[in-house]
Design a protein around this motif. Sequence first.
Motif, mmCIF file in Angstrom:
data_model
loop_
_atom_site.group_PDB
_atom_site.id
_atom_site.type_symbol
_atom_site.label_atom_id
_atom_site.label_comp_id
_atom_site.label_asym_id
_atom_site.label_seq_id
_atom_site.Cartn_x
_atom_site.Cartn_y
_atom_site.Cartn_z
ATOM 1 N N TYR A 198 0.819 -1.211 0.000
ATOM 2 C CA TYR A 198 0.000 0.000 0.000
ATOM 3 C C TYR A 198 0.858 1.268 0.000
ATOM 4 O O TYR A 198 0.430 2.314 -0.467
ATOM 5 C CB TYR A 198 -0.986 -0.005 1.179
ATOM 6 N N LYS A 199 2.085 1.190 0.497
ATOM 7 C CA LYS A 199 2.967 2.357 0.525
ATOM 8 C C LYS A 199 3.475 2.730 -0.866
ATOM 9 O O LYS A 199 3.977 3.829 -1.076
ATOM 10 C CB LYS A 199 4.130 2.114 1.477
ATOM 11 N N ALA A 200 3.335 1.820 -1.823
ATOM 12 C CA ALA A 200 3.740 2.125 -3.199
ATOM 13 C C ALA A 200 2.919 3.275 -3.761
ATOM 14 O O ALA A 200 3.394 4.004 -4.642
ATOM 15 C CB ALA A 200 3.599 0.882 -4.078
ATOM 16 N N ALA A 201 1.708 3.450 -3.265
ATOM 17 C CA ALA A 201 0.875 4.568 -3.726
ATOM 18 C C ALA A 201 1.553 5.893 -3.403
ATOM 19 O O ALA A 201 1.628 6.790 -4.254
ATOM 20 C CB ALA A 201 -0.511 4.503 -3.076
ATOM 21 N N ASP A 202 2.072 6.019 -2.211
ATOM 22 C CA ASP A 202 2.761 7.245 -1.808
ATOM 23 C C ASP A 202 4.075 7.406 -2.574
ATOM 24 O O ASP A 202 4.431 8.513 -2.988
ATOM 25 C CB ASP A 202 3.000 7.229 -0.298
ATOM 26 N N ILE A 203 4.783 6.310 -2.782
ATOM 27 C CA ILE A 203 6.036 6.374 -3.557
ATOM 28 C C ILE A 203 5.749 6.853 -4.971
ATOM 29 O O ILE A 203 6.409 7.773 -5.477
ATOM 30 C CB ILE A 203 6.743 4.993 -3.564
ATOM 31 N N ALA A 204 4.765 6.251 -5.620
ATOM 32 C CA ALA A 204 4.413 6.643 -6.989
ATOM 33 C C ALA A 204 3.994 8.105 -7.042
ATOM 34 O O ALA A 204 4.406 8.855 -7.946
ATOM 35 C CB ALA A 204 3.300 5.748 -7.528
ATOM 36 N N SER A 205 3.204 8.526 -6.089
ATOM 37 C CA SER A 205 2.726 9.900 -6.050
ATOM 38 C C SER A 205 3.877 10.886 -5.888
ATOM 39 O O SER A 205 3.970 11.889 -6.612
ATOM 40 C CB SER A 205 1.723 10.057 -4.899
ATOM 41 N N GLN A 206 4.760 10.624 -4.942
ATOM 42 C CA GLN A 206 5.882 11.544 -4.703
ATOM 43 C C GLN A 206 6.839 11.603 -5.891
ATOM 44 O O GLN A 206 7.308 12.683 -6.267
ATOM 45 C CB GLN A 206 6.629 11.149 -3.434
ATOM 46 N N LEU A 207 7.152 10.458 -6.492
ATOM 47 C CA LEU A 207 8.048 10.458 -7.651
ATOM 48 C C LEU A 207 7.424 11.203 -8.827
ATOM 49 O O LEU A 207 8.107 11.925 -9.557
ATOM 50 C CB LEU A 207 8.408 9.021 -8.042
#
Length: 185
Positions: A19-28
Amino acid sequence: MPLQGKTIVLGVTGSIAAYKAADIASQLTRLGASVHCVMTKEATHIIGPLTLQTLSRNPVGTDMWQQSKDWQPEHIELADSADLFLVAPATANIIACFAHGLAPDLLTSIYLATLAPVIIAPAMNGKMYRHPATQANMDTLRARGTQFIEPQKGGMLACGYEGEGKLSPVDEIVARVAAFFQKNH
């Protein structure tokens, strides 16, 4: 935008930390990167592809056999376009597949086909992380030039144990990606 013009393939595996990949994708994406998420089947049980598609603003790969928009197979197209291959979170299984050259799905096929640098952020039970097989697989990948963002030590893991294995903080992962491009521009 420090990552403007950079293409990042973000691999998402079946760790509860998916679920943390959502934040990673968003920030990148906010930093200017073109982020292309590729999920293992197991990851789709934890987070939906639509979430990552919306946050990355790109289609999400989940199936080796999905239709490509042109003649080139998707795994080759993504492998060729990547400036960086980031896997966060990475399970023991995906690390083993990479180390042994196994390609049972879209993510592992892209890994084998890309010449892009690879950064892996493991996330798993601490016993799995410390297992000699996992450590040997990571050593094999390090010898091939793969960089690792080590998991956190301490704190409660999703499995109920305390110890090592928790995905590095999202901000740290994003900072490491930015530093990679700053160093290698």
